[in-house]
Scaffold this active site. Structure first.
Site, PDB file in Angstrom:
ATOM      1  N   ASP A   1       0.866  -1.179   0.000  1.00  0.00           N
ATOM      2  CA  ASP A   1       0.000   0.000   0.000  1.00  0.00           C
ATOM      3  C   ASP A   1       0.901   1.225   0.000  1.00  0.00           C
ATOM      4  OD1 ASP A   1      -1.685   2.195   0.824  1.00  0.00           O
ATOM      5  OD2 ASP A   1      -3.152   0.680   1.378  1.00  0.00           O
TER       6      ASP A   1
ATOM      7  N   ASP B   1      -7.340   5.527  -8.283  1.00  0.00           N
ATOM      8  CA  ASP B   1      -8.728   5.345  -7.839  1.00  0.00           C
ATOM      9  C   ASP B   1      -9.284   6.680  -7.336  1.00  0.00           C
ATOM     10  OD1 ASP B   1      -8.444   2.680  -8.428  1.00  0.00           O
ATOM     11  OD2 ASP B   1      -7.970   2.085  -6.386  1.00  0.00           O
TER      12      ASP B   1
ATOM     13  N   GLU C   1      -5.896   4.312 -19.777  1.00  0.00           N
ATOM     14  CA  GLU C   1      -5.889   5.418 -20.750  1.00  0.00           C
ATOM     15  C   GLU C   1      -6.418   4.932 -22.100  1.00  0.00           C
ATOM     16  OE1 GLU C   1      -2.091   7.288 -20.804  1.00  0.00           O
ATOM     17  OE2 GLU C   1      -2.603   8.703 -22.395  1.00  0.00           O
TER      18      GLU C   1
END
Ligand code: SAM
Length: 213
Positions: free
Chosen positions: A95, A117, A195
């Site tokens: 993380d 996110d 993308e």
């Protein structure tokens, strides 16, 4: 991108030569891990790693480190890398909130955040990878002249991120709200998986480049 859990993915990652364990003492040691003094560029939230692996192939004089929270996602990147190996790339399953445990002050030359996110609820704002809380972590590991590059198709996240850059007193060097039609900023652009997906739907891609100093 949360793929279904792949049983055994954590174990595969733990044994893979491209994957650095979160418990390994890497802080201040990246140049010896790579065996050279080349600049260090990292992508946080690399997903399946198309972007960072493409950059690593194009730029053998740069070291790349991809960071991804989920082992099931990272595993896809590893599988691709094993088909076509590279010396100048490593991955860490972690993380990003623990990033300062893995890198020393001034150790990183560039940070890429791609299609992070959005965490749309206000109460989750600090989880966004461009929040002031994360910028404070990046400031600790980036060199004085190091840069942060951010791309997204999410207008709200982009606007939020510009505000956070200002609030944290970072310098904004360039930005566009339509990367693929901005000749200067699009030069040499490497598309990420998200993308490709979002621009195919007609969503304009937003990008900024910023630094602390
Ligand atoms: N960057 C890729 C692209 O543009 O195609 C993937 C984008 S995907 C929407 C975001 C990725 O960031 C996911 O794979 C997610 O697991 C990862 N991620 C989200 N929060 C993270 C965190 N705090 N630390 C590390 N990875 C994170």
């Amino acid at each position: 991108m949360r793929l279904r859990n792949i049983p055994g993915s954590r174990e595969v990652i733990a044994e893979n030569k491209y994957c650095i364990k979160e418990t390994e003492p890497t802080k201040g040691k990246w140049h010896s891990i790579f065996g050279n003094n080349h600049p260090i560029h990292i992508e946080i939230g690399m997903g399946k790693g198309k972007f960072i692996m493409t950059l690593a192939r194009l730029n053998p004089q740069t070291n790349y480190i991809g960071i991804e929270k989920y082992s099931s996602v990272l595993l896809r990147g590893l599988q691709k890398l094993e088909e076509d190996p590279l010396d100048n790339i490593r991955f860490i399953r972690m993380d990003a909130e623990d990033i300062c445990q893995m890198f020393d002050m001034d150790e990183v030359d560039r940070i890429y955040l791609n299609f992070s996110d959005p965490w749309p609820k206000d109460r989750h704002a600090k989880r966004r990878l461009t929040s002031r809380q994360f910028l404070a972590l990046y400031e600790q590991i980036l060199k004085k002249d190091g840069v942060l590059e951010f791309k997204t198709d999410n207008v709200n996240l982009f606007d939020f991120s510009l505000e956070e850059i200002k609030e944290a007193e970072w310098q904004l060097h360039a930005f566009t709200r339509d990367l693929h039609h901005d000749d200067a900023m699009n030069q040499g652009n490497v598309m990420t998986e998200y993308e490709e997906r979002f621009s195919a739907k007609g969503n304009p891609i937003h990008k900024f480049i910023a630094s602390r100093f």
